[in-house]
Design a protein around this motif. Sequence first.
Motif, PDB file in Angstrom:
ATOM      1  N   CYS A  51       0.867  -1.179   0.000  1.00  0.00           N
ATOM      2  CA  CYS A  51       0.000   0.000   0.000  1.00  0.00           C
ATOM      3  C   CYS A  51       0.901   1.224   0.000  1.00  0.00           C
ATOM      4  O   CYS A  51       1.626   1.466   0.964  1.00  0.00           O
TER       5      CYS A  51
ATOM      6  N   SER B 239      -0.204   4.367  -0.503  1.00  0.00           N
ATOM      7  CA  SER B 239      -0.913   5.557  -0.040  1.00  0.00           C
ATOM      8  C   SER B 239      -0.705   5.729   1.463  1.00  0.00           C
ATOM      9  O   SER B 239      -0.319   4.796   2.159  1.00  0.00           O
ATOM     10  N   SER B 240      -0.976   6.939   1.968  1.00  0.00           N
ATOM     11  CA  SER B 240      -0.785   7.246   3.377  1.00  0.00           C
ATOM     12  C   SER B 240      -2.040   7.886   3.951  1.00  0.00           C
ATOM     13  O   SER B 240      -2.910   8.358   3.211  1.00  0.00           O
TER      14      SER B 240
ATOM     15  N   ASP C 157      -4.140  11.156   2.712  1.00  0.00           N
ATOM     16  CA  ASP C 157      -4.093  11.292   1.255  1.00  0.00           C
ATOM     17  C   ASP C 157      -5.517  11.358   0.706  1.00  0.00           C
ATOM     18  O   ASP C 157      -6.426  10.685   1.215  1.00  0.00           O
TER      19      ASP C 157
ATOM     20  N   LEU D  48      -7.855  10.448  -2.413  1.00  0.00           N
ATOM     21  CA  LEU D  48      -7.885   9.555  -3.568  1.00  0.00           C
ATOM     22  C   LEU D  48      -9.084   9.873  -4.445  1.00  0.00           C
ATOM     23  O   LEU D  48     -10.158  10.210  -3.953  1.00  0.00           O
TER      24      LEU D  48
ATOM     25  N   PHE E  45      -3.900   2.520  -5.321  1.00  0.00           N
ATOM     26  CA  PHE E  45      -3.379   2.732  -3.970  1.00  0.00           C
ATOM     27  C   PHE E  45      -2.518   1.586  -3.469  1.00  0.00           C
ATOM     28  O   PHE E  45      -1.840   1.704  -2.450  1.00  0.00           O
TER      29      PHE E  45
END
Length: 232
Positions: A169, A171-172, A175, A177, A183
Amino acid sequence: MSLITTVRNTLVPIHKEGYPFIAGFFVVSLVLGLLWEPLMWLGFVLTAWCAYFFRDPVRLTPLDDDLVISPADGRVSSIALVSPPEELGLGSAPMLRITVFMNVFNCHVNRAPMRGTIHRIAYRKGKFVNAELDKASHENERNGLVIETERGAIGVVQIAGLVARRIVCWSSENDTLQAGERFGLIRFGSRLDVFLPDGAQPRVSLGQTAIAGETVLAEFGSSKGPVISRRG
């Protein structure tokens, strides 16, 4: 399926996560060829499969905040009311869960099912039982995202499978989207669970093939009833 569609789904870019694996398969094939030439050709076939596994095709995502888009390629294996994993913090009340099972021939790049902001990411170690089994939702290694959307908080859970050993993954938390945005991914064979709040109406049937970033799994604010399908 038309020839153009087949080519589009096959001859596509490779995700960078796959480069080390493809290179490794290729080098091992050359080494095996020094021992016995047929092993080299078998290795090249496996190298080609590895490149196919890590394909990352372009998808056309519907832009509608009322639609829930499939986060994964695969087969819809479950549509049920289930309590979400505890670590997501979504409470214990049952939510609509739609599961997409990915086999080793599906594209494994995962995409956001709705537009929103990642409120929480929760990783949990676990087992590696067959991802098609219902107990895999709570027993297997998994990584969950809670995304705040216009329709409330939804849960998206990446679940490792029988041969999957790595959940990725990139993404954090915090974030933002867009629907259909990449992601993460899972290697090699797994499933995605999507947990939806009240108001979501399924738009797929059990056994239906879903395409990440394109297939509508569910819809909010619709007066239509559940989808009825016919096998033909």
